[in-house]
Scaffold this active site. Structure first.
Site, short mmCIF file in Angstrom:
data_model
loop_
_atom_site.label_atom_id
_atom_site.label_comp_id
_atom_site.label_asym_id
_atom_site.label_seq_id
_atom_site.Cartn_x
_atom_site.Cartn_y
_atom_site.Cartn_z
N SER A 143 3.78 -0.68 3.44
CA SER A 143 4.49 0.37 2.79
C SER A 143 4.12 1.87 3.54
O SER A 143 2.95 2.03 4.05
CB SER A 143 4.35 0.52 1.19
OG SER A 143 4.92 1.81 0.71
N TYR A 156 -0.81 0.91 -6.22
CA TYR A 156 0.25 0.39 -5.40
C TYR A 156 -0.18 1.25 -3.93
O TYR A 156 -0.50 0.26 -2.93
CB TYR A 156 1.52 1.09 -5.70
CG TYR A 156 2.59 0.51 -4.57
CD1 TYR A 156 3.10 -0.55 -4.76
CD2 TYR A 156 3.05 1.43 -3.50
CE1 TYR A 156 4.15 -1.12 -3.86
CE2 TYR A 156 3.87 1.09 -2.80
CZ TYR A 156 4.46 -0.36 -2.80
OH TYR A 156 5.74 -0.54 -1.94
#
Length: 267
Positions: A143, A156
């Site tokens: 990501s 995350y």
């Protein structure tokens, strides 16, 4: 065009979103696809059918909770018995947005378990087999949050930074395996920015609420804040990049993280 005839790809989290798009791209190049995800039988059957229609000579569903090491080991053994993963795409991931003071231990453990530990366990089991064959491709869907941080995403961001770092280590450890002729073994990350997937829906909904529930305005506001192109990516675009990374010509592309983020991480 990349020809993956005779190759088998395991794509985790491939019943929807980016994972499904990657699986379809690989299927279109002739790969057999091991489909994975936490899904109902109907969802699993639908994904297998869609991937088969995209061109996979064979597609089969494998069920494993990526927080469960025993389940991962069983899945990897089943895939090996099915033919072995020449290509491993780690896409399965979860996210919850909350501040550090709001997060609890169970949320941390779940996100790290799926997003980071799950990737470790599939790689440790797949990479030695790839080395034996002289060909292997590991593509970890990281990501932009493996490269930069945002508020309210501590577990995350930690998991994705970990995936990027761990991928570099694996790339170095397996860089000399195989040959140019065999294709070698490579380990890379793709780092999507805002992409039209289910995982961003809670953030879209929260932002849309600021505009009376207008989803388009919510997305535009998110893009304006982070992504200079002010365009979202389609999952198929991630699939196209993953397919290129599997090509023989990419044998010397290893240990890199490629953003698909409209300039987000260039700022």
């Amino acid at each position: 065009m990349t020809d993956l005839s005779g190759k088998t790809a395991l794509v985790t989290g491939s019943v929807q979103g980016i994972g499904l798009a990657v699986a379809k791209a690989l299927a279109g190049a002739g790969a057999r696809v091991a489909v994975h995800g936490l899904a109902t039988p109907e969802q699993a059957d639908a994904a297998v059918a869609e991937i088969s229609e995209a061109g996979a000579p064979e597609a089969r569903f494998f069920d494993a909770d990526m927080r469960d090491v025993t389940a991962i080991e069983r899945m990897m053994a089943d895939v090996e018995a099915w033919g072995g993963a020449d290509i491993l795409v780690n896409n399965a991931g979860i996210q919850k947005t909350a501040s550090l003071k709001e997060l609890d231990a169970s949320t941390w453990d779940a996100i790290i378990g799926v997003n980071l530990s799950g990737v470790f366990h599939t790689m440790r089991l797949a990479l030695p087999k790839m080395a034996d064959r002289g060909f292997g491709r590991v593509i970890n869907i990281a990501s932009v949050h493996g490269l930069v941080a945002s508020v309210n995403k501590a577990p995350y961001v930690a998991s994705k930074f970990g995936v990027v770092g761990m991928s570099k280590v694996a790339a170095l450890e397996f860089a000399a395996e195989g040959s140019k002729a065999s294709g070698g073994v490579t380990v890379n990350c793709i780092a999507p920015g805002w992409t039209e997937t289910a995982i961003i829906e809670p953030q879209v909904a929260a932002r849309a609420a600021l505009f009376g529930g207008d989803r388009d305005k919510g997305i535009a506001d998110l893009l304006k804040e982070k992504q200079p192109s002010q365009r979202t990516s389609d999952p198929s675009e991630i699939g196209a990049l993953a397919l290129w990374l599997c090509a023989p010509v990419a044998h010397n592309v290893t240990g890199v993280t490629i953003p698909v983020d409209g300039g987000w991480t260039a700022q």
